[in-house]
Design a protein around this motif. Sequence first.
Motif, short mmCIF file in Angstrom:
data_model
loop_
_atom_site.label_atom_id
_atom_site.label_comp_id
_atom_site.label_asym_id
_atom_site.label_seq_id
_atom_site.Cartn_x
_atom_site.Cartn_y
_atom_site.Cartn_z
N HIS A 263 12.25 -12.31 6.00
CA HIS A 263 10.69 -11.76 5.10
C HIS A 263 9.70 -12.57 5.75
O HIS A 263 9.98 -13.77 5.64
N PHE A 264 8.59 -11.73 5.87
CA PHE A 264 7.50 -12.53 6.65
C PHE A 264 6.86 -13.66 5.72
O PHE A 264 6.12 -14.48 6.21
N VAL A 265 7.05 -13.73 4.42
CA VAL A 265 6.81 -14.55 3.61
C VAL A 265 7.65 -15.63 2.99
O VAL A 265 7.70 -17.02 3.12
N ARG B 98 -6.14 -3.89 8.11
CA ARG B 98 -6.73 -5.00 6.88
C ARG B 98 -5.58 -5.70 6.10
O ARG B 98 -5.94 -6.49 5.42
N CYS B 99 -4.44 -5.51 6.49
CA CYS B 99 -3.42 -6.49 5.98
C CYS B 99 -3.52 -7.64 5.82
O CYS B 99 -3.94 -8.29 7.16
N ILE B 100 -3.20 -8.46 4.79
CA ILE B 100 -3.47 -9.73 4.86
C ILE B 100 -2.03 -10.15 4.84
O ILE B 100 -1.97 -11.73 4.44
N ARG B 101 -0.93 -9.76 5.38
CA ARG B 101 0.27 -10.34 5.08
C ARG B 101 0.97 -10.96 3.79
O ARG B 101 1.27 -12.14 4.13
N CYS B 102 0.65 -10.46 2.81
CA CYS B 102 0.96 -11.21 1.84
C CYS B 102 2.53 -10.79 1.20
O CYS B 102 3.28 -11.58 0.53
N GLY B 103 3.13 -9.77 1.94
CA GLY B 103 4.37 -9.47 1.68
C GLY B 103 4.79 -8.90 0.41
O GLY B 103 5.76 -8.39 0.00
N ALA B 104 3.67 -8.31 -0.59
CA ALA B 104 3.91 -7.88 -1.71
C ALA B 104 4.66 -6.44 -1.40
O ALA B 104 5.32 -6.05 -2.34
N CYS B 105 4.24 -5.83 -0.56
CA CYS B 105 4.76 -4.41 -0.17
C CYS B 105 6.35 -4.43 -0.11
O CYS B 105 7.15 -3.67 -0.22
N LEU B 106 6.68 -5.66 0.56
CA LEU B 106 8.38 -5.61 0.84
C LEU B 106 8.81 -5.87 -0.56
O LEU B 106 10.16 -5.28 -0.81
N PRO C 44 7.48 -1.92 4.37
CA PRO C 44 6.52 -0.94 4.33
C PRO C 44 5.29 -1.20 5.27
O PRO C 44 5.38 -0.44 6.40
N ILE C 45 4.64 -2.29 5.39
CA ILE C 45 3.70 -2.58 6.45
C ILE C 45 4.44 -2.67 7.94
O ILE C 45 3.91 -1.93 8.76
N GLY C 46 5.57 -3.31 7.88
CA GLY C 46 6.12 -3.12 9.44
C GLY C 46 6.33 -1.91 9.77
O GLY C 46 6.33 -1.44 10.81
N THR D 172 1.02 -1.68 -4.81
CA THR D 172 0.60 -3.13 -5.16
C THR D 172 -0.15 -3.67 -4.17
O THR D 172 -0.23 -5.06 -4.23
N CYS D 173 -0.53 -3.26 -3.09
CA CYS D 173 -1.20 -3.84 -1.86
C CYS D 173 -2.60 -4.39 -2.47
O CYS D 173 -3.12 -3.78 -2.81
N PRO D 174 -2.94 -5.79 -2.29
CA PRO D 174 -4.03 -6.42 -2.98
C PRO D 174 -5.12 -6.04 -2.00
O PRO D 174 -6.44 -6.15 -2.61
N VAL D 175 -5.20 -5.08 -0.97
CA VAL D 175 -6.34 -4.78 -0.28
C VAL D 175 -6.54 -3.19 -0.20
O VAL D 175 -7.12 -2.40 0.45
N LYS D 176 -5.37 -2.64 -0.85
CA LYS D 176 -5.45 -1.19 -1.05
C LYS D 176 -5.02 -0.27 0.18
O LYS D 176 -5.92 0.52 0.48
N ILE D 177 -4.06 -0.78 0.99
CA ILE D 177 -3.81 0.15 2.12
C ILE D 177 -3.00 1.12 1.78
O ILE D 177 -2.12 0.90 0.82
N ASP D 178 -3.06 2.30 2.23
CA ASP D 178 -2.46 3.59 1.83
C ASP D 178 -1.22 3.90 2.61
O ASP D 178 -0.95 4.86 3.43
N LEU D 179 -0.42 2.73 2.11
CA LEU D 179 1.02 2.66 3.18
C LEU D 179 1.70 3.81 3.16
O LEU D 179 2.17 4.15 4.30
N HIS D 180 2.36 4.42 1.98
CA HIS D 180 3.07 5.59 2.06
C HIS D 180 2.76 6.77 2.65
O HIS D 180 3.41 7.39 3.30
S1 SF4 Z 1 0.89 -5.44 0.59
FE1 SF4 Z 1 -0.84 -4.96 1.71
S2 SF4 Z 1 -1.73 -6.84 2.37
FE2 SF4 Z 1 0.47 -7.30 1.51
S3 SF4 Z 1 1.78 -7.19 3.23
FE3 SF4 Z 1 1.70 -5.12 2.51
S4 SF4 Z 1 0.10 -4.15 3.44
FE4 SF4 Z 1 -0.08 -6.23 3.76
#
Ligand code: SF4
Lengths: 468, 236
Positions: free
Chosen positions: A153-155, A313-321, A342-344, A373-381
């Motif tokens: 897991h990257f975090v 814009r991802c800050i690699r927080c890992g929350a989406c995982l 998801p971000i991966g 959950t994304c803290p910068v609101k990336i429209d992942l799905h």
């Molecule tokens: S939740 Fe958002 S900011 Fe955090 S790792 Fe996933 S895409 Fe990146």
Amino acid sequence: MSQSTNPTTQFQTDANRVTADVDRRSFLRSSLRGYQKTRTATQERFLSYESARIAAGDAKWEAIENLDVYLAQFADKLESRGATVHWCSDSEEARSAILEIIKKHDAKSVIKSKCMTTEEIHLNELLEKEGFEVVESDLGEFIVQLRDEAPYHFVFPAMHLKKEEINTLFQEKLKSINTDDPEELTMVAREVLRQKYLSADIGISGANFGVAETGMISITENEGNARLTTALPKVHIALMGIEKIIPRLEDLALMLPMLATAGTGQHLTCYNSQLGGPRQDDESDGPLEMHVVLLDNHRTRLLADPEQRDALRCIRCGACLNVCPIFKNVGGHTYGTTYQGPIGSVITPHLRGLKDWKHLSHSSSLCGACSETCPVKIDLHHHLLRNRRDAAGKGQGGLAEKVLMLGFTIVMRRPWLYRLTGRLGKIGHVLTKPIHGTRIDPFYAWKKTRDLDDPAKQSFKQYWKSRK
Amino acid sequence: MSRDAILGRVREALSVETDTHVREVVKKSPHSLPVLANGPDGRTQAVKEFLPSVGESLEEHIAAFKVLSDKLQTEFIVVPSIDSARQAIEQLRQKHEWERVAVHNHDLVQTCVNQLSVEFLDTSVNYDAHALEKCDVGISGCDALIAQTASALVTNHSAGGRALSVLPPHHVVVADASQMVTTMADGFALIREKHGDNWPSFISFITGPSRTADIERVLVLGAHGPKKLTIIMISA
Ligand code: SF4
């Protein structure tokens, strides 16, 4: 991890294996439940977490949409402070830039603090092949390095391991005492690594943010290993993707708490350090040289996509995982990527090619938990859906999908045929009942992991008619 | 050169505007407060208006700092005078049996430690990292205390370099109550004021003693950095 050449097959094989390991899955789930609890409590202290997300997302939009200006400003400022900036188009260029610096200093040992970007360019393999000792100093990274494994897991790189396994590992590789107490295990690693900081010639770190205005990198960590890595060795090399930029120093006052809250549930991570240049004339310690290696490696390809540049814009927080039902079931190694979850799944097809990695777009239930959950609101799905669309548009679905979609189109365009198919389907379902779940069922492969309910007595159409 | 090539690719990529639909998604939200102005001012304001509130007065700030410090396991000691700060440090010396103490050229630090009968290492000038590693504690000043996050903001000027506050097993910060500010943004503003464009090469927000939870999520203090963090604030 199986070393299959085809990423899709590898994903399927590993996913099957991991999902069958019920014990490990429940271990993973309970640890993620712990994360969720801490995070919720921290989030609730915000006056408005939702508004903070919008503001944080806005900071990253500003950076990404003006990346040319901010990148140039970042590099100029850093250089004016005596740092050297290396611009690298791909992994190969970044690897040779780093190798050249190390060779120039006649270095023997390298200490690293956590940096996913070095995983992306496979730096450790190269340096070890060249005969350098490379030590990962982040505890989780140190553990997976000893196991010769990729981070899970990257975090949380070692979240899949139980303390008993780490005990066995340490005894075997470090000849340490027999203990499965996390505190004692941590102290074993502390002692081993202490000496490495003092003797290492080169410190390599990543960067969580690059501040354009002041020409600084910002590193977030809990352990203090990154601080030691950037304080003691005489050369500091920082590797960062070009998307890590933020416009101004004060933006960190917002981004750092957001990263901590979403990443680990802490209100702020233990050390948040900004480094702008090597030791200055009036300073008593710090590296004599600072090199910042800027990496493109197809990030500009993602930037060129007017929809999905959002993902930069991802800050690699890992929350989406942490919230992803797929990640929870298949685990991190199954993805076979540097960035899991998801971000991966969104960015890997862009960074490494849609053709080989499009299967990741299907490793989603489209539940939207990631976007929420994304803290910068990336429209992942939605980006996962867009990747599916793009793969289909490029005819990469394969023959079976084409035939299926053709059949679907024919049926959907003809109401009589649609009605007929519906009826036949019902009859077929009843007739094949005795063989359901057996291997002679033509849909065996599909039903193996799914339950197919009996069709409703009344179709929606019939119901609609009858209600008038 | 690569710089031009990469910047060229960035520019070309940006020549197509971001899809408005994707940009829109980010703005819309039923739960948010009114969106602040875009740009830097909006964001600095966001830190005050959206992040946890810690009040305006010094008393409120100290109270908030205390609550978070307890959670972080930072030892936060508020003393009424410089004299009592000296006493507090003397007590710490006895309790932890310090023999070697790292300090730096900083008025408040020097006043607080000059009574200690220990061996000193001064890190304001070129020093030996191995000697610092043997110290029992590093005592430093700071640039600010941040109420919202219970952090000590340091630079290599205010904290005797990059390593004094992270290599020894115990870090003690001495500060004056006048250094308490509300947010991290206020902290940056102070450093900006002090150094202008001539930024120190190292700035750090220290928030609690070093920690890890990499093994089964069990919290362990002192992963690589100090196992103990003490912040002594003089509120005269
Ligand atoms: S939740 Fe958002 S900011 Fe955090 S790792 Fe996933 S895409 Fe990146």
